[in-house]
Motif scaffolding. Structure first.
Motif, PDB file in Angstrom:
ATOM      1  N   GLU A  86      37.240  23.249  36.638  1.00 36.47           N
ATOM      2  CA  GLU A  86      36.621  23.989  37.745  1.00 36.47           C
ATOM      3  C   GLU A  86      37.272  25.361  37.895  1.00 36.47           C
ATOM      4  N   VAL A  87      36.457  26.349  38.268  1.00 29.16           N
ATOM      5  CA  VAL A  87      36.968  27.676  38.627  1.00 29.16           C
ATOM      6  C   VAL A  87      36.564  27.917  40.080  1.00 29.16           C
ATOM      7  N   PRO A  88      37.428  27.569  41.031  1.00 31.96           N
ATOM      8  CA  PRO A  88      37.063  27.704  42.445  1.00 31.96           C
ATOM      9  C   PRO A  88      36.781  29.155  42.841  1.00 31.96           C
ATOM     10  N   ALA A  89      35.612  29.374  43.417  1.00 37.07           N
ATOM     11  CA  ALA A  89      35.223  30.721  43.830  1.00 37.07           C
ATOM     12  C   ALA A  89      36.182  31.285  44.874  1.00 37.07           C
ATOM     13  N   ARG A  90      36.746  30.416  45.697  1.00 39.81           N
ATOM     14  CA  ARG A  90      37.678  30.850  46.740  1.00 39.81           C
ATOM     15  C   ARG A  90      38.905  31.533  46.125  1.00 39.81           C
ATOM     16  N   LYS A  91      39.358  31.035  44.995  1.00 39.66           N
ATOM     17  CA  LYS A  91      40.524  31.628  44.338  1.00 39.66           C
ATOM     18  C   LYS A  91      40.186  33.001  43.762  1.00 39.66           C
ATOM     19  N   LEU A  92      39.018  33.116  43.171  1.00 45.50           N
ATOM     20  CA  LEU A  92      38.603  34.411  42.629  1.00 45.50           C
ATOM     21  C   LEU A  92      38.456  35.436  43.749  1.00 45.50           C
ATOM     22  N   MET A  93      37.956  35.006  44.884  1.00 40.55           N
ATOM     23  CA  MET A  93      37.812  35.913  46.023  1.00 40.55           C
ATOM     24  C   MET A  93      39.179  36.357  46.536  1.00 40.55           C
ATOM     25  N   THR A  94      40.142  35.437  46.548  1.00 46.58           N
ATOM     26  CA  THR A  94      41.492  35.792  46.987  1.00 46.58           C
ATOM     27  C   THR A  94      42.109  36.824  46.052  1.00 46.58           C
ATOM     28  N   ILE A  95      41.890  36.657  44.756  1.00 47.37           N
ATOM     29  CA  ILE A  95      42.405  37.623  43.780  1.00 47.37           C
ATOM     30  C   ILE A  95      41.788  38.998  44.016  1.00 47.37           C
ATOM     31  N   LYS A  96      40.496  39.031  44.270  1.00 48.06           N
ATOM     32  CA  LYS A  96      39.827  40.305  44.558  1.00 48.06           C
ATOM     33  C   LYS A  96      40.387  40.941  45.829  1.00 48.06           C
ATOM     34  N   ASN A  97      40.666  40.110  46.824  1.00 44.55           N
ATOM     35  CA  ASN A  97      41.206  40.627  48.081  1.00 44.55           C
ATOM     36  C   ASN A  97      42.612  41.186  47.903  1.00 44.55           C
ATOM     37  N   LEU A  98      43.412  40.542  47.059  1.00 40.10           N
ATOM     38  CA  LEU A  98      44.762  41.046  46.789  1.00 40.10           C
ATOM     39  C   LEU A  98      44.699  42.451  46.191  1.00 40.10           C
ATOM     40  N   ARG A  99      43.763  42.661  45.312  1.00 41.28           N
ATOM     41  CA  ARG A  99      43.605  43.998  44.714  1.00 41.28           C
ATOM     42  C   ARG A  99      43.175  45.014  45.768  1.00 41.28           C
ATOM     43  N   LYS A 100      42.273  44.603  46.643  1.00 39.47           N
ATOM     44  CA  LYS A 100      41.826  45.499  47.711  1.00 39.47           C
ATOM     45  C   LYS A 100      42.975  45.857  48.649  1.00 39.47           C
ATOM     46  N   GLN A 101      43.926  44.927  48.782  1.00 39.42           N
ATOM     47  CA  GLN A 101      45.070  45.141  49.668  1.00 39.42           C
ATOM     48  C   GLN A 101      46.165  45.980  49.009  1.00 39.42           C
ATOM     49  N   GLY A 102      45.930  46.399  47.777  1.00 35.48           N
ATOM     50  CA  GLY A 102      46.856  47.315  47.122  1.00 35.48           C
ATOM     51  C   GLY A 102      47.807  46.709  46.111  1.00 35.48           C
ATOM     52  N   TYR A 103      47.731  45.399  45.908  1.00 38.98           N
ATOM     53  CA  TYR A 103      48.585  44.768  44.906  1.00 38.98           C
ATOM     54  C   TYR A 103      47.997  44.994  43.511  1.00 38.98           C
ATOM     55  N   ARG A 104      48.878  45.166  42.534  1.00 42.13           N
ATOM     56  CA  ARG A 104      48.424  45.159  41.152  1.00 42.13           C
ATOM     57  C   ARG A 104      48.408  43.699  40.728  1.00 42.13           C
ATOM     58  N   VAL A 105      47.280  43.235  40.234  1.00 46.98           N
ATOM     59  CA  VAL A 105      47.106  41.819  39.919  1.00 46.98           C
ATOM     60  C   VAL A 105      46.858  41.659  38.420  1.00 46.98           C
ATOM     61  N   ILE A 106      47.725  40.881  37.776  1.00 45.26           N
ATOM     62  CA  ILE A 106      47.607  40.715  36.333  1.00 45.26           C
ATOM     63  C   ILE A 106      47.617  39.236  35.953  1.00 45.26           C
ATOM     64  N   LEU A 107      47.137  38.972  34.753  1.00 43.88           N
ATOM     65  CA  LEU A 107      47.078  37.609  34.223  1.00 43.88           C
ATOM     66  C   LEU A 107      48.049  37.489  33.057  1.00 43.88           C
ATOM     67  N   LEU A 108      48.805  36.385  33.025  1.00 44.53           N
ATOM     68  CA  LEU A 108      49.744  36.104  31.942  1.00 44.53           C
ATOM     69  C   LEU A 108      49.503  34.654  31.534  1.00 44.53           C
ATOM     70  N   SER A 109      48.941  34.445  30.341  1.00 42.07           N
ATOM     71  CA  SER A 109      48.473  33.099  30.010  1.00 42.07           C
ATOM     72  C   SER A 109      48.760  32.689  28.572  1.00 42.07           C
ATOM     73  N   ASN A 110      49.178  31.432  28.397  1.00 37.34           N
ATOM     74  CA  ASN A 110      49.175  30.803  27.075  1.00 37.34           C
ATOM     75  C   ASN A 110      47.743  30.342  26.828  1.00 37.34           C
ATOM     76  N   THR A 111      47.075  30.957  25.876  1.00 35.08           N
ATOM     77  CA  THR A 111      45.669  30.616  25.644  1.00 35.08           C
ATOM     78  C   THR A 111      45.297  30.952  24.208  1.00 35.08           C
ATOM     79  N   ASN A 112      44.018  30.884  23.888  1.00 30.39           N
ATOM     80  CA  ASN A 112      43.579  31.100  22.511  1.00 30.39           C
ATOM     81  C   ASN A 112      42.168  31.681  22.472  1.00 30.39           C
TER      82      ASN A 112
END
Length: 206
Positions: A86-112
């Motif tokens: 699942e990709v909860p929409a609430r979490k994506l909205m929180t990430i967007k809000n953090l950016r609006k609040q002036g935080y730099r938001v980045i992703l760091l992931s073990n993936t492929n």
């Protein structure tokens, strides 16, 4: 003062299913692969894929050789996508809000590349947005050639971002990953897989 918020992907942004990918690899005939599946740090050929030591095509051909038959990108992607519950929409909205609040938001992931083919598509969010629409920068293990909990992964990101550890908050559901970040002076928050951290995160940003 926290200026940069660093998110893990699986377990934090995406709720993961630990058993489904094992089941799918078994159905494909890859018993050893299924037994080695680890959502925090893959090993064997899976680890080489996520650390960028083999390409997606080299990985696929190695599996074809293992099974003695052709296996498509789509079949292997289906196995890896078993993690994605699942990709909860609430979490994506929180990430967007953090950016609006002036935080730099980045992703760091073990993936492929198999997972990235999905996260980078418009199917990721459920409402037509790829993962890039939510972050200022994305750092993937197979692209930077490091895997968490290797401290070099964190050092690389800090250098690229020109960020101070004490001004960063790292959110990851893996205790070992949080421990590695903490040892470098990065503040950490370790929620459980699937936990709703949308309100709690602000306690770490004060």
């Amino acid at each position: 003062m926290i200026k940069t918020v660093i998110f893990d992907m699986g377990g934090v942004i995406i709720t993961i299913d630990n058993e489904e990918p094992k089941k799918r690899f078994l159905e494909l005939g890859l018993t050893e692969f299924a037994n080695r599946m680890n959502p925090y740090k893959q090993s064997g050929l899976n680890g080489e894929l996520e650390e960028g030591k083999v390409s997606e095509e080299e990985y696929r051909l190695a599996i074809c050789n293992e099974l003695g038959k052709d296996v498509s990108f789509e079949q292997l992607q289906h196995c890896w996508m078993g993690y994605m519950k699942e990709v909860p929409a609430r979490k994506l909205m929180t990430i967007k809000n953090l950016r609006k609040q002036g935080y730099r938001v980045i992703l760091l992931s073990n993936t492929n590349p198999y997972v990235s083919a999905w996260t980078d598509s418009n199917d990721f969010s459920g409402d037509g947005h790829p993962i890039q629409d939510y972050f200022d920068a994305i750092y993937r293990s197979y692209e930077v050639k490091y895997m968490k909990p290797d401290e070099n992964f964190f050092r690389y990101v800090m250098a690229q971002e020109k960020a101070l550890p004490e001004e960063c908050l790292f959110i990851d559901d893996g205790p070992r990953n949080c421990c590695a970040a903490s040892e470098l002076g990065i503040f950490t928050y370790c929620p459980q897989n699937g936990e709703d951290w949308c309100d709690k995160i602000y306690n770490y940003l004060k």
